[in-house]
Design a protein around this motif. Structure first.
Motif, mmCIF file in Angstrom:
data_model
loop_
_atom_site.group_PDB
_atom_site.id
_atom_site.type_symbol
_atom_site.label_atom_id
_atom_site.label_comp_id
_atom_site.label_asym_id
_atom_site.label_seq_id
_atom_site.Cartn_x
_atom_site.Cartn_y
_atom_site.Cartn_z
ATOM 1 N N ILE B 122 1.132 -2.358 -0.813
ATOM 2 C CA ILE B 122 1.322 -2.388 0.638
ATOM 3 C C ILE B 122 2.483 -1.488 1.046
ATOM 4 C CG2 ILE B 122 2.065 -3.843 2.562
ATOM 5 C CD1 ILE B 122 0.382 -6.092 1.361
ATOM 6 N N ARG B 123 3.594 -1.604 0.338
ATOM 7 C CA ARG B 123 4.748 -0.733 0.611
ATOM 8 C C ARG B 123 4.351 0.725 0.580
ATOM 9 N NH1 ARG B 123 7.772 -3.601 -3.341
ATOM 10 N NH2 ARG B 123 8.958 -5.198 -2.247
ATOM 11 N N LEU B 125 1.360 2.118 0.784
ATOM 12 C CA LEU B 125 0.420 2.498 1.841
ATOM 13 C C LEU B 125 1.127 2.616 3.186
ATOM 14 C CD1 LEU B 125 -2.607 0.305 0.698
ATOM 15 C CD2 LEU B 125 -2.598 2.797 0.868
ATOM 16 N N GLU B 129 1.147 6.216 5.099
ATOM 17 C CA GLU B 129 0.410 6.394 6.355
ATOM 18 C C GLU B 129 1.309 6.617 7.567
ATOM 19 O OE1 GLU B 129 -2.624 6.968 6.470
ATOM 20 O OE2 GLU B 129 -3.587 5.988 4.753
ATOM 21 N N VAL B 141 2.014 1.717 14.543
ATOM 22 C CA VAL B 141 1.001 1.856 13.497
ATOM 23 C C VAL B 141 1.341 0.943 12.315
ATOM 24 C CG1 VAL B 141 0.052 3.426 11.763
ATOM 25 C CG2 VAL B 141 0.330 4.189 14.131
ATOM 26 N N ILE B 144 0.307 -2.620 13.059
ATOM 27 C CA ILE B 144 -1.146 -2.795 12.949
ATOM 28 C C ILE B 144 -1.575 -2.862 11.482
ATOM 29 C CG2 ILE B 144 -3.334 -1.572 13.289
ATOM 30 C CD1 ILE B 144 -2.174 -0.538 15.955
ATOM 31 N N LEU B 145 -1.053 -1.905 10.715
ATOM 32 C CA LEU B 145 -1.422 -1.806 9.306
ATOM 33 C C LEU B 145 -0.982 -3.021 8.507
ATOM 34 C CD1 LEU B 145 -0.606 1.631 7.665
ATOM 35 C CD2 LEU B 145 -2.545 0.142 7.234
ATOM 36 N N ARG B 147 -0.078 -5.989 9.535
ATOM 37 C CA ARG B 147 -0.774 -7.198 9.974
ATOM 38 C C ARG B 147 -2.167 -7.275 9.341
ATOM 39 N NH1 ARG B 147 0.460 -7.081 15.286
ATOM 40 N NH2 ARG B 147 -1.044 -5.412 15.647
ATOM 41 N N SER B 148 -2.907 -6.175 9.411
ATOM 42 C CA SER B 148 -4.271 -6.189 8.897
ATOM 43 C C SER B 148 -4.310 -6.402 7.390
ATOM 44 C CB SER B 148 -4.970 -4.874 9.247
ATOM 45 O OG SER B 148 -5.032 -4.718 10.644
ATOM 46 N N MET B 149 -3.436 -5.690 6.677
ATOM 47 C CA MET B 149 -3.464 -5.822 5.220
ATOM 48 C C MET B 149 -3.098 -7.233 4.785
ATOM 49 S SD MET B 149 -2.116 -2.203 3.638
ATOM 50 C CE MET B 149 -0.599 -2.017 4.543
ATOM 51 N N ILE B 151 -3.326 -10.071 6.520
ATOM 52 C CA ILE B 151 -4.362 -11.033 6.889
ATOM 53 C C ILE B 151 -5.578 -10.885 5.979
ATOM 54 C CG2 ILE B 151 -6.014 -11.656 8.708
ATOM 55 C CD1 ILE B 151 -3.723 -11.085 10.699
ATOM 56 N N LEU B 152 -5.924 -9.637 5.682
ATOM 57 C CA LEU B 152 -7.048 -9.397 4.775
ATOM 58 C C LEU B 152 -6.812 -10.071 3.422
ATOM 59 C CD1 LEU B 152 -9.707 -7.898 4.223
ATOM 60 C CD2 LEU B 152 -8.342 -5.907 3.546
#
Lengths: 157, 157
Positions: B122-123, B125, B129, B141, B144-145, B147-149, B151-152
């Motif tokens: 995660i770090r 990515l 990005e 950004v 968003i990123l 949060r999504s990662m 939660i996924l």
DNA sequence: TTGACTTTGACCTTATTTGACCAAAGAAAT
DNA sequence: ATTTCTTTGGTCAAATAAGGTCAAAGTCAA
């Protein structure tokens, strides 16, 4: 492309040998020590890392400055055949619309790279995070999001 | 992997081990005693507390001077009535800087919501990005990123 | 001789460690 | 009650210890 091994090639091979020994969990080095070992300037190490251990090549590099500073290198084991991750990076590119994203998800589902549940989640996260954005911007954010989520799932634990 | 550890890292680990044993209720230490144990100046302890046990990372530190003085450290459980994912959404918000993101990752790591490997991914990515984005935009950004990662990973299969 | 890749070095940023000096709270003395 | 130790902990800035960046100079094959 040099036929004889450059210093960079030697350092690359040395680090890869260390990574082979290290197995899971990655490898830690001190930039100055490595530079002394190869009798070069420290910034040479940064060059090797940038050109040979990039994320495109499947490595992650983290570092910390100051006292107790270090450089950590992780090799992402391709647990999925061929370079699925680099293919994903290629396919998604700078921007992607919802239709293309959907097509990509379906393909990954078909080939069992993705569970149904994860696909559903990804769809809803993509929708949720881009619904209020202007279309042009949404495409770029969608690309970043989709790429990151897929790589995370395919390479994560 | 033999982690390179600064004095600060050692003291951090020692305190976290004490906190693990202590459970609820928190932990009480004497600054001078700890400093003697690690053979360092007392202000080193303040440095560790400031950098590793900040409220951003989910700790509360209170202290008192004079005879019978103390330092008490409490670890806060990430908590939200609707569960960890809602807590994450709330914590991240519209925009988040790299320091806050790192604090959040460390916190999830401390509480075993996240594996080490996923945190590293995660770090990397997040950095990859957002590196070319203007700071204000990068923050949104990143939010968003991240949060999504998260939660996924936490909801997915 | 040009273009890509490599090597070097000057200068920059960040994290940690140390120490001198400050402030508060209780204890003892007046 | 007030003043004066004594015992703690707090702050801040300087010194130290890493690592990062960038561009100029060097190499080498086509």
């Amino acid at each position: 492309m040099a036929f004889i091994s450059s210093l960079t090639d030697h350092i690359e091979r040395y680090i890869k040998a260390l990574l082979d020994q290290a197995g899971q969990g990655g490898l830690e080095i001190r930039r100055t020590e490595l530079a002394e070992l190869f009798e070069c300037v420290p910034s040479q190490i940064n060059y090797v890392l940038k050109t040979r251990f990039s994320s495109e090549r499947g490595y992650i590099v983290e570092s910390r400055r100051g006292g107790g500073g270090y450089i950590r290198i992780f090799r992402l084991e391709p647990q999925h055949p061929q370079g699925i991750c680099s293919w994903i990076r290629q396919t998604i590119g700078e921007s992607i619309d919802m239709g293309e994203a959907e097509a990509l998800l379906v393909r990954l589902l078909d080939h069992n790279y993705l569970s149904r549940k994860d696909a559903v989640l990804i769809r809803s996260l993509l929708a949720e995070e881009t619904e209020q954005l202007k279309p042009a911007h949404a495409g770029r954010v969608r690309a970043i999001l989709l790429r990151s989520m897929l790589i995370l799932l395919l390479q994560g634990s």
